[in-house]
Design an enzyme around this catalytic site. Structure first.
Site, PDB file in Angstrom:
ATOM      1  N   VAL A 193     -14.068 -41.811  98.856  1.00 49.19           N
ATOM      2  CA  VAL A 193     -13.800 -41.570  97.438  1.00 49.19           C
ATOM      3  C   VAL A 193     -13.050 -42.745  96.816  1.00 49.19           C
ATOM      4  O   VAL A 193     -12.608 -42.670  95.686  1.00 49.19           O
ATOM      5  CB  VAL A 193     -12.974 -40.270  97.271  1.00 49.19           C
ATOM      6  N   HIS A 224     -18.714 -37.306  98.380  1.00 55.11           N
ATOM      7  CA  HIS A 224     -17.450 -36.568  98.244  1.00 55.11           C
ATOM      8  C   HIS A 224     -16.727 -36.919  96.946  1.00 55.11           C
ATOM      9  O   HIS A 224     -15.518 -36.667  96.804  1.00 55.11           O
ATOM     10  CB  HIS A 224     -16.547 -36.831  99.459  1.00 55.11           C
ATOM     11  N   CYS A 251      -9.857 -28.169  76.572  1.00 52.82           N
ATOM     12  CA  CYS A 251      -9.634 -26.726  76.808  1.00 52.82           C
ATOM     13  C   CYS A 251      -8.263 -26.424  77.400  1.00 52.82           C
ATOM     14  O   CYS A 251      -7.985 -25.271  77.749  1.00 52.82           O
ATOM     15  CB  CYS A 251     -10.724 -26.194  77.738  1.00 52.82           C
TER      16      CYS A 251
HETATM   17  N1  APR Z   1     -14.405 -50.085 111.495  1.00 52.85           N
HETATM   18  C1  APR Z   1     -15.261 -49.060 111.800  1.00 52.85           C
HETATM   19  N2  APR Z   1     -14.829 -47.803 112.102  1.00 52.85           N
HETATM   20  C2  APR Z   1     -13.494 -47.587 112.117  1.00 52.85           C
HETATM   21  C3  APR Z   1     -12.544 -48.614 111.839  1.00 52.85           C
HETATM   22  C4  APR Z   1     -13.057 -49.912 111.506  1.00 52.85           C
HETATM   23  N3  APR Z   1     -12.244 -50.924 111.210  1.00 52.85           N
HETATM   24  N4  APR Z   1     -11.284 -48.084 111.932  1.00 52.85           N
HETATM   25  C5  APR Z   1     -11.447 -46.761 112.278  1.00 52.85           C
HETATM   26  N5  APR Z   1     -12.767 -46.468 112.390  1.00 52.85           N
HETATM   27  C6  APR Z   1     -13.390 -45.170 112.701  1.00 52.85           C
HETATM   28  C7  APR Z   1     -12.528 -44.231 113.532  1.00 52.85           C
HETATM   29  O1  APR Z   1     -12.682 -44.456 114.930  1.00 52.85           O
HETATM   30  C8  APR Z   1     -13.079 -42.864 113.114  1.00 52.85           C
HETATM   31  O2  APR Z   1     -14.145 -42.457 113.977  1.00 52.85           O
HETATM   32  O3  APR Z   1     -13.611 -44.512 111.479  1.00 52.85           O
HETATM   33  C9  APR Z   1     -13.650 -43.103 111.709  1.00 52.85           C
HETATM   34  C10 APR Z   1     -12.872 -42.433 110.593  1.00 52.85           C
HETATM   35  O4  APR Z   1     -13.044 -41.038 110.760  1.00 52.85           O
HETATM   36  P1  APR Z   1     -12.280 -40.007 109.797  1.00 52.85           P
HETATM   37  O5  APR Z   1     -10.877 -40.425 109.655  1.00 52.85           O
HETATM   38  O6  APR Z   1     -12.585 -38.651 110.329  1.00 52.85           O
HETATM   39  O7  APR Z   1     -12.974 -40.255 108.387  1.00 52.85           O
HETATM   40  P2  APR Z   1     -14.406 -39.736 107.879  1.00 52.85           P
HETATM   41  O8  APR Z   1     -15.400 -39.622 108.990  1.00 52.85           O
HETATM   42  O9  APR Z   1     -14.764 -40.563 106.728  1.00 52.85           O
HETATM   43  O10 APR Z   1     -14.021 -38.248 107.360  1.00 52.85           O
HETATM   44  C11 APR Z   1     -15.033 -37.512 106.735  1.00 52.85           C
HETATM   45  O11 APR Z   1     -13.441 -35.843 106.098  1.00 52.85           O
HETATM   46  O12 APR Z   1     -11.287 -35.637 105.514  1.00 52.85           O
HETATM   47  C12 APR Z   1     -12.553 -35.532 105.039  1.00 52.85           C
HETATM   48  O13 APR Z   1     -13.419 -35.828 102.863  1.00 52.85           O
HETATM   49  C13 APR Z   1     -12.799 -36.507 103.903  1.00 52.85           C
HETATM   50  O14 APR Z   1     -14.679 -37.986 103.570  1.00 52.85           O
HETATM   51  C14 APR Z   1     -13.770 -37.509 104.529  1.00 52.85           C
HETATM   52  C15 APR Z   1     -14.452 -36.702 105.601  1.00 52.85           C
END
Ligand code: APR
Length: 248
Positions: free
Chosen positions: A103, A119, A150
């Protein structure tokens, strides 16, 4: 970076590519992910207290302030090399679709065009009653700003847990996943639905799956090519190897 020759061959031939990104893509810009063991936002804050309609009903000010804090953090960062590499990839592929769970608006800021924000976008604000969008809102610190039409409470235009995703964006994301030749899953833990189902929709339609993530995810056993590293390092090298080197 030595890319498997088979992947180079597949990517140079591919005319339809879908890319799903998550918070990991913005990590190298300085934004925290949600579930990283150390720095993940959900290790410090409870999503049910901050990112759900019930939480907003219970304590709208707490929720508003949390998103205002995240919005300020986003205003201090810039897209990274991973975001820009996806802009380059889009220029090379006619049928390119970028599907993001983020987002933060950094893909758009980097110059990506064909983006589906599943999202929502934290930089947009809308009324929780009439749904009307507003560009400006007072930063009255005492209470949640109200809608000029509103008087309903304003809220960030993001999808909270328990809420449906924007229907048009989701339909287009499912379609792009079902018709792509290559599906990239980048920087996402792949556990939040329905976004996490898109890779499987692509696989079921014969697409080649590529994952970029320093960690393994539930999707890793199912992908054809897994790159265990940072997207800001791997994506520029991959785009260079496949499209820059081969075009000169
Ligand atoms: N490059 C690539 N991947 C990375 C890096 C990087 N530099 N740093 C971290 N990661 C990976 C982590 O290992 C993890 O698997 O990115 C992933 C982030 O996962 P989450 O924190 O779970 O985020 P996301 O998958 O986007 O979450 C999905 O959950 O909380 C809700 O709405 C929110 O959009 C979000 C959704």
């Amino acid at each position: 970076m030595d890319l498997p020759f088979e992947l180079i061959r597949i990517l140079t031939k591919a005319n339809r590519i879908a890319v799903l990104t998550g918070a990991g893509v913005s990590q190298e810009s300085g934004l925290r992910t949600f579930r990283d063991a150390q720095s993940g936002l959900w290790t410090q804050y409870k999503p049910e207290d901050l990112a759900s309609p019930d939480a907003f009903a219970r304590d709208p000010k707490l929720v508003w302030d949390w998103y205002a804090w995240r919005r300020e953090a986003i205003k201090c960062v810039r897209p990274n090399a991973g975001h820009y590499a996806l802009v380059e990839m889009e220029k090379k592929i006619d049928g390119f679709t970028l599907i993001t769970q983020n987002v933060d608006g950094l893909h758009r800021m980097a110059g990506s065009k064909n983006i589906l924000e599943l999202h929502g976008n934290i930089l947009r604000v809308r009324c929780s009653e009439c749904g009307g969008f507003t560009e400006s809102w007072g930063d009255d610190t005492e209470s949640v700003p109200l809608c000029g039409k509103c008087n309903g409470k304003l809220r960030p235009d993001v999808v909270w847990f328990g809420e449906s995703l924007p229907r048009e964006e989701l339909e287009m994301a499912v379609n792009a996943s079902r018709t792509c030749r290559v599906f990239f899953s980048i920087g996402t833990s792949g556990i939040v639905q329905p976004a996490a189902a898109l890779a499987h929709a692509a696989r079921n339609n014969g697409a080649v799956l590529v994952e970029i993530n320093p960690e393994t995810t539930p999707l890793t056993p199912k992908v054809d090519f897994a790159f265990h590293g940072k997207s800001g390092e791997i994506l520029p090298a991959l785009v260079n190897e496949v499209w820059q080197k081969t075009s000169t």
